[in-house]
Design a protein around this motif. Structure first.
Motif, PDB file in Angstrom:
ATOM      1  N   LEU A   1       0.805  -1.228   0.000  1.00 32.58           N
ATOM      2  CA  LEU A   1       0.000   0.000   0.000  1.00 32.58           C
ATOM      3  C   LEU A   1       0.837   1.277   0.000  1.00 32.58           C
ATOM      4  O   LEU A   1       0.290   2.360   0.180  1.00 32.58           O
ATOM      5  CB  LEU A   1      -0.938   0.008   1.220  1.00 32.58           C
ATOM      6  N   SER A   2       2.141   1.162  -0.218  1.00 30.73           N
ATOM      7  CA  SER A   2       3.005   2.347  -0.154  1.00 30.73           C
ATOM      8  C   SER A   2       2.526   3.466  -1.076  1.00 30.73           C
ATOM      9  O   SER A   2       2.495   4.641  -0.690  1.00 30.73           O
ATOM     10  CB  SER A   2       4.443   1.972  -0.506  1.00 30.73           C
ATOM     11  N   VAL A   3       2.170   3.115  -2.313  1.00 30.04           N
ATOM     12  CA  VAL A   3       1.756   4.130  -3.285  1.00 30.04           C
ATOM     13  C   VAL A   3       0.382   3.779  -3.871  1.00 30.04           C
ATOM     14  O   VAL A   3       0.108   4.098  -5.025  1.00 30.04           O
ATOM     15  CB  VAL A   3       2.804   4.307  -4.398  1.00 30.04           C
ATOM     16  N   ILE A   4      -0.471   3.124  -3.089  1.00 25.76           N
ATOM     17  CA  ILE A   4      -1.776   2.690  -3.594  1.00 25.76           C
ATOM     18  C   ILE A   4      -2.626   3.885  -4.023  1.00 25.76           C
ATOM     19  O   ILE A   4      -3.408   3.804  -4.973  1.00 25.76           O
ATOM     20  CB  ILE A   4      -2.519   1.844  -2.531  1.00 25.76           C
ATOM     21  N   GLN A   5      -2.454   5.022  -3.347  1.00 23.47           N
ATOM     22  CA  GLN A   5      -3.243   6.201  -3.696  1.00 23.47           C
ATOM     23  C   GLN A   5      -2.929   6.669  -5.108  1.00 23.47           C
ATOM     24  O   GLN A   5      -3.818   7.061  -5.851  1.00 23.47           O
ATOM     25  CB  GLN A   5      -2.974   7.318  -2.676  1.00 23.47           C
ATOM     26  N   ARG A   6      -1.674   6.595  -5.512  1.00 22.78           N
ATOM     27  CA  ARG A   6      -1.293   6.975  -6.874  1.00 22.78           C
ATOM     28  C   ARG A   6      -1.694   5.907  -7.878  1.00 22.78           C
ATOM     29  O   ARG A   6      -2.109   6.204  -8.998  1.00 22.78           O
ATOM     30  CB  ARG A   6       0.210   7.214  -6.947  1.00 22.78           C
ATOM     31  N   ALA A   7      -1.575   4.642  -7.467  1.00 18.32           N
ATOM     32  CA  ALA A   7      -1.867   3.546  -8.385  1.00 18.32           C
ATOM     33  C   ALA A   7      -3.335   3.513  -8.795  1.00 18.32           C
ATOM     34  O   ALA A   7      -3.663   3.055  -9.893  1.00 18.32           O
ATOM     35  CB  ALA A   7      -1.480   2.219  -7.744  1.00 18.32           C
ATOM     36  N   LYS A   8      -4.224   3.996  -7.938  1.00 19.39           N
ATOM     37  CA  LYS A   8      -5.654   3.923  -8.214  1.00 19.39           C
ATOM     38  C   LYS A   8      -6.207   5.170  -8.910  1.00 19.39           C
ATOM     39  O   LYS A   8      -7.405   5.258  -9.141  1.00 19.39           O
ATOM     40  CB  LYS A   8      -6.426   3.681  -6.913  1.00 19.39           C
ATOM     41  N   ALA A   9      -5.360   6.116  -9.231  1.00 20.93           N
ATOM     42  CA  ALA A   9      -5.831   7.304  -9.964  1.00 20.93           C
ATOM     43  C   ALA A   9      -6.243   6.899 -11.377  1.00 20.93           C
ATOM     44  O   ALA A   9      -5.603   6.061 -12.009  1.00 20.93           O
ATOM     45  CB  ALA A   9      -4.738   8.358 -10.019  1.00 20.93           C
ATOM     46  N   SER A  10      -7.318   7.477 -11.875  1.00 17.93           N
ATOM     47  CA  SER A  10      -7.811   7.154 -13.214  1.00 17.93           C
ATOM     48  C   SER A  10      -8.625   8.323 -13.732  1.00 17.93           C
ATOM     49  O   SER A  10      -8.785   9.346 -13.063  1.00 17.93           O
ATOM     50  CB  SER A  10      -8.677   5.886 -13.174  1.00 17.93           C
ATOM     51  N   GLY A  11      -9.172   8.144 -14.921  1.00 20.22           N
ATOM     52  CA  GLY A  11     -10.026   9.179 -15.487  1.00 20.22           C
ATOM     53  C   GLY A  11     -11.308   9.377 -14.716  1.00 20.22           C
ATOM     54  O   GLY A  11     -11.984  10.396 -14.857  1.00 20.22           O
ATOM     55  N   ALA A  12     -11.656   8.391 -13.863  1.00 20.91           N
ATOM     56  CA  ALA A  12     -12.876   8.498 -13.070  1.00 20.91           C
ATOM     57  C   ALA A  12     -12.682   9.367 -11.834  1.00 20.91           C
ATOM     58  O   ALA A  12     -13.649   9.798 -11.209  1.00 20.91           O
ATOM     59  CB  ALA A  12     -13.340   7.103 -12.645  1.00 20.91           C
ATOM     60  N   GLY A  13     -11.434   9.625 -11.447  1.00 28.96           N
ATOM     61  CA  GLY A  13     -11.168  10.426 -10.259  1.00 28.96           C
ATOM     62  C   GLY A  13      -9.762  10.178  -9.755  1.00 28.96           C
ATOM     63  O   GLY A  13      -9.007   9.371 -10.308  1.00 28.96           O
TER      64      GLY A  13
END
Length: 254
Positions: free
Chosen positions: A110-122
């Protein structure tokens, strides 16, 4: 269609594909916690108590939490597991083989999970904020849980004691693509069992947790932004001085 045009068309579809991969669920906007140290400290406590049981955050050391205003003594007393040291990485003791046997997959780092889940949806924060609030009871799943954002999720609802148990309510609506056919559409959640927190308190806690994961993905983000603003101001001042110096140097030249 030649190759460049085909490539551009594929790139244009990426945001839509990202949204489709998550079931087409609209993401809620995550509250901003970037400048709220108390909220980030609370998020760190939630992360250690609920996330580190299964997930690693192998790019983050415990002592980096001092950047959030915590002393080394506070970190040792409240955020360290038995045997861990303040200079060590945030890792779980769960065996990856056991995790795969229990959940079907090894829980991601989960170190960079916030960046990994970025997408065109948000943003990645929007994704995590919505995801952690939309678990519902589903007895057809191995863990007994499912999720509105990530259908057939392997992860159980680790925060269920705080949120309580809710079930998904569907309604029948006409299929817009096929006349005369009815389909099921999400209509909301029904609270089955209350949790330790009210809905507002739970949403606030999740926002704190997501805020911490956003900070963890780039602890130096606020420093970078402040430094960037200072550099821009310096360059603007330098450009002004250079312009005036140039004007002064050439003023007597005809």
């Amino acid at each position: 269609m030649n190759f460049p045009k085909r490539l551009l068309a594929m790139l244009a579809l990426l945001p839509a594909l990202a949204l489709a991969n998550e079931g087409g669920v609209a993401l809620d906007k995550a509250p901003d916690r970037s400048n709220n140290l108390a909220a980030l400290q609370h998020g760190a406590k939630l992360f250690v108590n609920y996330c580190l049981n299964c997930h690693n955050a192998s790019s983050m050391r415990y002592n980096r939490l001092k950047d959030l205003g915590l002393s080394e003594e506070q970190i040792k007393a409240n955020l360290l597991f038995t045997g861990d040291k303040v200079g060590e990485m945030m890792t779980t003791t769960m065996n990856p083989k056991d995790a795969k046997a229990w959940f079907g997959v090894v829980p991601p780092d989960l170190s960079v999970i916030q960046r990994a889940k970025a997408s065109g949806a948000g943003t990645g924060s929007d994704y995590l904020y919505t995801y952690l609030r939309t678990f519902y009871k589903d007895d057809t799943r191995p863990t007994g849980w499912n999720n509105l954002v990530l259908n057939n999720v392997a992860m159980p609802h680790v925060l269920w004691e705080l949120q309580g148990i809710q079930r998904k309510i569907d309604k029948e609506v006409p299929d817009p693509h096929e006349h005369g056919k009815m389909i099921h559409e999400f209509a909301g959640f029904e609270q089955v069992t209350p949790g330790k927190l009210s809905k507002i308190e739970y949403d606030t806690a999740v926002a704190d947790l997501v805020g911490y994961m956003e900070w963890m993905a780039e602890p130096a983000a606020q420093t970078r932004k402040k430094l960037g603003a200072a550099v821009v101001l310096f360059m603007a001042l330098f450009a002004f001085l250079a312009w005036r110096l140039n004007a002064s140097y050439w003023k007597d030249v005809k």
